[in-house]
Scaffold this motif. Structure first.
Motif, mmCIF file in Angstrom:
data_model
loop_
_atom_site.group_PDB
_atom_site.id
_atom_site.type_symbol
_atom_site.label_atom_id
_atom_site.label_comp_id
_atom_site.label_asym_id
_atom_site.label_seq_id
_atom_site.Cartn_x
_atom_site.Cartn_y
_atom_site.Cartn_z
ATOM 1 N N GLY A 110 3.175 -5.118 7.079
ATOM 2 C CA GLY A 110 3.823 -6.205 6.356
ATOM 3 C C GLY A 110 4.850 -6.909 7.214
ATOM 4 O O GLY A 110 4.929 -8.144 7.248
ATOM 5 N N GLY B 127 10.575 -12.444 4.999
ATOM 6 C CA GLY B 127 9.770 -12.009 3.868
ATOM 7 C C GLY B 127 10.342 -12.524 2.564
ATOM 8 O O GLY B 127 11.530 -12.856 2.473
ATOM 9 N N ASP C 284 11.315 -11.111 0.007
ATOM 10 C CA ASP C 284 12.363 -10.310 -0.622
ATOM 11 C C ASP C 284 13.598 -10.141 0.259
ATOM 12 O O ASP C 284 14.440 -9.280 -0.001
ATOM 13 N N GLU D 173 4.443 -11.322 -0.109
ATOM 14 C CA GLU D 173 4.220 -9.890 0.068
ATOM 15 C C GLU D 173 2.805 -9.620 0.565
ATOM 16 O O GLU D 173 1.857 -10.316 0.207
ATOM 17 N N LYS E 207 2.147 -3.343 -2.696
ATOM 18 C CA LYS E 207 2.938 -3.909 -1.611
ATOM 19 C C LYS E 207 3.071 -2.920 -0.457
ATOM 20 O O LYS E 207 3.319 -1.734 -0.663
ATOM 21 N N SER F 161 5.287 -1.484 2.113
ATOM 22 C CA SER F 161 6.741 -1.415 2.230
ATOM 23 C C SER F 161 7.160 -0.129 2.919
ATOM 24 O O SER F 161 6.413 0.859 2.943
#
Length: 318
Positions: free
Chosen positions: A33, A127, A129, A158, A165, A167
């Motif tokens: 990611g 990203g 977030d 995402e 996701k 992460s």
């Protein structure tokens, strides 16, 4: 890749003087990611004919923003490991900011003015977030109001794997649960820890399976207790082996968890040597055997399984 270390408040002369594309994130694990975000930033920089710069922090913001949280006390990639992984991404400049209370309590506008605009960023890539400002006051959805038209904003959505996701938290959970295959898939490389070899109890020699007892980096997130197929780097050379994380219950529980690695076809004395361990596959739980003979029989099977698994693994030196 040039590394520039920053302590707030910084001297403007420390900053690269020309326009850049700035990539933002903590990037613990530098997983798939993260790489999507970084690749987007590098690609944009090339299109604009600018340097690609990435800002990260020397420690997780959780240390400043809230009380001790064990999930953020241990890293998937301590700073030196993160540097090595980021160097492979094509960025030109790595800014490492000391995450202190004076930096962490900046209001969003001050952060944008001092750490984006004053760094000559013509575009920011992060990203979806990403947050900034004291206690995560602001995010990518509010960045435009602080940017005031002074730079472009590129928000990367995402990234999913198996409809979830990708992460760092998910990867930690995989590692904790012994799902090292899943963790490695999400990382995009084989998970690695470091340490150095110390004297142990030498019990493995009596079983025909001498082990290197590794004192691991205290800041790195360790795999769960159990037996693994591994590769270990000693003096820049990689060797196949199997590792046990646990308390050695067959011979009475130890006070502390140990990491013991049996390297195949290896007979060197390596006490004091720094080593890297790549955790390839989780084999089984730690077990308490009724006899030494039963344990040896299991070790024979573990070696057979490990050799078969590792014969198919191509090692990435990074």
């Amino acid at each position: 890749m040039e590394i520039i270390k920053i302590h707030h408040p910084y001297d403007p002369s420390e900053i690269y003087p020309e326009d850049i594309v700035l990539i933002l994130g903590f990037f613990d694990g530098v997983h798939r990611g993260h790489k999507t975000v970084i690749e987007a930033g590098v690609k944009l920089a090339k299109e604009k004919g600018l340097k690609a710069a990435l800002m990260t922090f020397n420690r997780h913001p959780a240390f400043v923003y809230r009380k001790f949280d064990p999930d953020y006390h241990y890293y998937l990639t301590p700073l030196k490991r993160k540097e090595a992984l980021l160097e492979q991404t094509g960025i030109d400049i790595l800014y490492e900011v000391d995450f202190t209370s004076s930096f962490g309590t900046l209001d969003p506008q001050s952060f944008v003015d001092q750490y984006i605009v004053d760094w000559h960023a013509k575009a920011v890539v992060a990203g979806f977030d990403y947050t900034y400002g004291k206690s995560n006051q602001a995010n990518m959805n509010t960045l435009d109001q602080y940017a005031k038209g002074r730079f472009e904003i590129h928000k990367i959505q995402e990234q999913l794997a198996s409809n979830e996701k990708i992460s760092s938290t998910r990867i930690r959970q995989n590692i904790e649960q012994g799902q090292i295959d899943e963790a490695n898939e999400l990382l995009g490389y084989i998970y690695e820890t470091t340490g150095f070899v110390i004297h142990g109890e030498a019990r493995g020699r009596t079983l025909g399976y001498p082990t290197a007892n590794v004192l691991s980096d205290p800041d790195v997130y360790m795999p769960r207790i159990g037996v693994y197929a591994v590769k270990m780097c000693v003096n820049e050379e990689w060797f196949d082996g199997m590792a046990s994380i646990g308390y050695n219950p067959t011979f009475g529980y130890r006070k502390d968890i140990s990491v013991e690695v049996n390297l195949f076809d290896f007979s060197q004395e390596i006490y004091g040597e720094n080593v890297r361990i790549k955790w390839v596959k989780y084999l089984r739980d730690e077990e308490n055997y009724d006899s030494k003979e039963a344990l040896i029989a299991q070790l024979v099977k573990d070696e057979e399984d490990s050799r078969a698994i590792l014969s198919k693994v191509k090692i990435n030196q990074i």
